[in-house]
Design an enzyme around this catalytic site. Structure first.
Site, PDB file in Angstrom:
ATOM      1  N   TYR A 125       0.847  -1.204   0.000  1.00 15.92           N
ATOM      2  CA  TYR A 125       0.000   0.000   0.000  1.00 15.92           C
ATOM      3  C   TYR A 125       0.874   1.242   0.000  1.00 15.92           C
ATOM      4  O   TYR A 125       1.870   1.298   0.738  1.00 15.92           O
ATOM      5  CB  TYR A 125      -0.904   0.027   1.241  1.00 15.92           C
TER       6      TYR A 125
ATOM      7  N   GLU B 167      -0.503   4.932  -0.395  1.00 17.76           N
ATOM      8  CA  GLU B 167      -1.230   6.196  -0.582  1.00 17.76           C
ATOM      9  C   GLU B 167      -0.286   7.390  -0.493  1.00 17.76           C
ATOM     10  O   GLU B 167       0.571   7.450   0.409  1.00 17.76           O
ATOM     11  CB  GLU B 167      -2.324   6.369   0.473  1.00 17.76           C
TER      12      GLU B 167
ATOM     13  N   ASP C 277      -7.085  13.807 -24.839  1.00 17.99           N
ATOM     14  CA  ASP C 277      -7.080  12.392 -24.444  1.00 17.99           C
ATOM     15  C   ASP C 277      -6.482  11.608 -25.610  1.00 17.99           C
ATOM     16  O   ASP C 277      -7.135  11.398 -26.636  1.00 17.99           O
ATOM     17  CB  ASP C 277      -8.517  11.957 -24.150  1.00 17.99           C
TER      18      ASP C 277
ATOM     19  N   THR D 269      -4.443   6.186 -21.644  1.00 14.63           N
ATOM     20  CA  THR D 269      -4.324   4.853 -21.071  1.00 14.63           C
ATOM     21  C   THR D 269      -2.930   4.340 -21.426  1.00 14.63           C
ATOM     22  O   THR D 269      -2.234   4.922 -22.255  1.00 14.63           O
ATOM     23  CB  THR D 269      -5.362   3.880 -21.665  1.00 14.63           C
TER      24      THR D 269
ATOM     25  N   LYS E 210      -2.990   0.429 -24.679  1.00 13.81           N
ATOM     26  CA  LYS E 210      -3.423   0.310 -26.079  1.00 13.81           C
ATOM     27  C   LYS E 210      -2.166   0.260 -26.952  1.00 13.81           C
ATOM     28  O   LYS E 210      -1.388  -0.681 -26.841  1.00 13.81           O
ATOM     29  CB  LYS E 210      -4.351   1.478 -26.425  1.00 13.81           C
TER      30      LYS E 210
ATOM     31  N   ARG F 187      -2.691  -2.386 -17.924  1.00 18.99           N
ATOM     32  CA  ARG F 187      -3.908  -1.566 -17.917  1.00 18.99           C
ATOM     33  C   ARG F 187      -3.759  -0.473 -16.866  1.00 18.99           C
ATOM     34  O   ARG F 187      -3.740  -0.740 -15.661  1.00 18.99           O
ATOM     35  CB  ARG F 187      -5.136  -2.419 -17.627  1.00 18.99           C
TER      36      ARG F 187
END
Ligand code: DSN
Length: 423
Positions: free
Chosen positions: A59, A61, A205, A231, A234, A240
């Protein structure tokens, strides 16, 4: 073909046979079909190794050196490396690599730059845009107001005079450029001028064309855009995930929107894999790959045009093409299903001025990123066009589709898949 399974795959085989078997079957599908969905690709084994690593156990954060948990000695270095590589590849002043994917990245842009109820302007989904660019079923039209622009119904191309008029009439606070089903070069400089004229932020984008932008095949949104989102899975061939790039002045707004505004702990295993993909994308081999993606798309487009298919805008400048099937009296959905039965996988899609519906549109969308990753070239594009044509002539002839499927599998066996058969 060899399949050099990594130790985690062997462990999965021992521990959960059901999931292991399904993954093996999906591997077979990815090997033996022609994958033409333009947003899909094959990642390298190195990217998959990072994705499947122990980093999933941590973790984190916060941001490097500003975390809320101890034990970040290596995670901080990994995230910093990913950010530096993203900045370098895209010539950006600031990068945030934590968005879980493209939609969360765009959501963070809204949160950073718009108040709830603020006005966004984007390309409408049925004309090639994305849900998050203000389409009515999406958060971007529920929690914000939205005005949409389209493409010229005759040419299938963005009409920048019309976009300017719409912007002047509505005065949006945020303008999105970028698309999921637009086969032509986007004039980011024109969008930048329009945004400046109406006092809007401009977000580009580039999820679909990130590789083309990174390698100079297509114009760069910077310095015209305030923010770029993409992203990573692609054309970029990463895991991802999502990235936001911006000028220094917007960095803290963007970072605060991603965390704590929208997300909790970053997916560190994905961050590492993004870093790997960004290094791969900085190589001459990737530059050549992107050039071949476009050449293959143009070869496929021309071969389809020669066979009487109607392509939106008459062709392509990028990695994808949109076939308008109305002249052939075929529906997009049944045609995509028939193609799949023949081993050619694409998706049904709306086309500009479509007379159908999103679930039953008049077009299909195809792209060349995945087949190009396998090393396929112009000869294979001609062959793929021939298969598509045969399916269009006999979409309900199961024997004909099965025969094509066999030919497809034979061809696929000659082209190893990155990540599955080769590094
Ligand atoms: N789902 C993606 C695509 O297929 O284009 C867009 O997010």
């Amino acid at each position: 073909m060899s399949d050099i399974d990594s130790p985690p795959a062997s462990a999965l085989q021992r521990t959960d046979r059901a999931v292991f078997d399904l993954i093996e079957q999906e591997k077979g599908r990815q090997r033996l079909t022609i994958r033409l969905i333009p947003s899909e690709n094959y990642t390298s084994r190195a990217v998959m190794a990072a994705t499947g690593s122990v980093l999933t156990n941590k973790y984190s954060e916060g941001y490097p050196s500003k975390r809320y948990y101890q034990g970040q000695e290596y995670i901080d270095q990994i995230e910093t490396l990913a950010c530096e590589r993203a900045k370098q590849l895209f010539g950006a002043e600031h990068a945030n690599v934590q968005p879980y994917s493209g939609s969360p990245a765009n959501q963070a842009v809204y949160m950073a730059l718009l108040r709830p109820g603020g006005l966004v302007m984007g390309l409408s989904l049925p004309q090639g845009g994305h849900l998050t660019h203000g389409w009515d079923v999406n958060f971007s039209a529920h929690y914000y107001r939205s005005v949409q622009y389209g493409v010229d119904p005759e040419t299938g191309r963005l009409d920048y005079d019309q976009i300017r008029k719409t912007a002047l009439a509505h005065r949006p606070r945020l303008i999105f450029a970028g698309a999921t089903a637009y086969p032509r070069i986007i004039d980011f400089a024109a969008f930048g001028r329009i945004a400046k004229e109406v006092g809007a932020y401009f977000a580009a984008d580039i999820s679909h064309i990130s590789g083309l932008v990174a390698t100079g095949e297509h114009p760069h949104p910077f310095p015209h855009a305030d923010v770029i989102t993409t992203t990573t899975h692609k054309l970029l061939r990463g895991p991802r995930g999502g990235i936001i790039l911006c000028r220094k002045e917007l960095a803290s707004k963007i970072d605060r929107a991603v965390f704590p505004g929208l997300q909790g702990g970053p997916h560190n295993h994905v961050t590492a894999a993004i870093a790997v993909a960004l290094a791969e994308a900085a190589t001459p081999a990737y530059r050549e790959y992107c050039a071949r993606v476009v050449q293959n798309a143009q070869t496929l487009a021309q071969a389809l045009l020669d066979r009487g298919f109607d392509l939106v805008s008459g062709g392509t400048d990028n990695h994808l093409l949109l076939i308008d099937l109305r002249n052939l009296n075929l529906g997009g959905r049944p045609f995509a299903a028939a193609l799949e039965r023949a081993g050619v996988v694409c998706n049904y899609n709306m086309v500009p001025a479509d007379t159908g519906t999103p679930k039953n549109p008049s077009g299909v969308r195809m792209g060349t990123p995945a087949v190009t990753s396998r090393g396929m070239g112009p000869a294979e594009m001609m062959q793929i066009a021939e298969w598509i044509d045969r399916v269009a002539r006999h979409p309900e002839d199961e024997a004909a589709l099965a025969a094509i499927r066999k030919e497809v599998a034979e061809t696929c066996r000659q082209f190893p898949c990155p990540g599955l058969d080769v590094d």
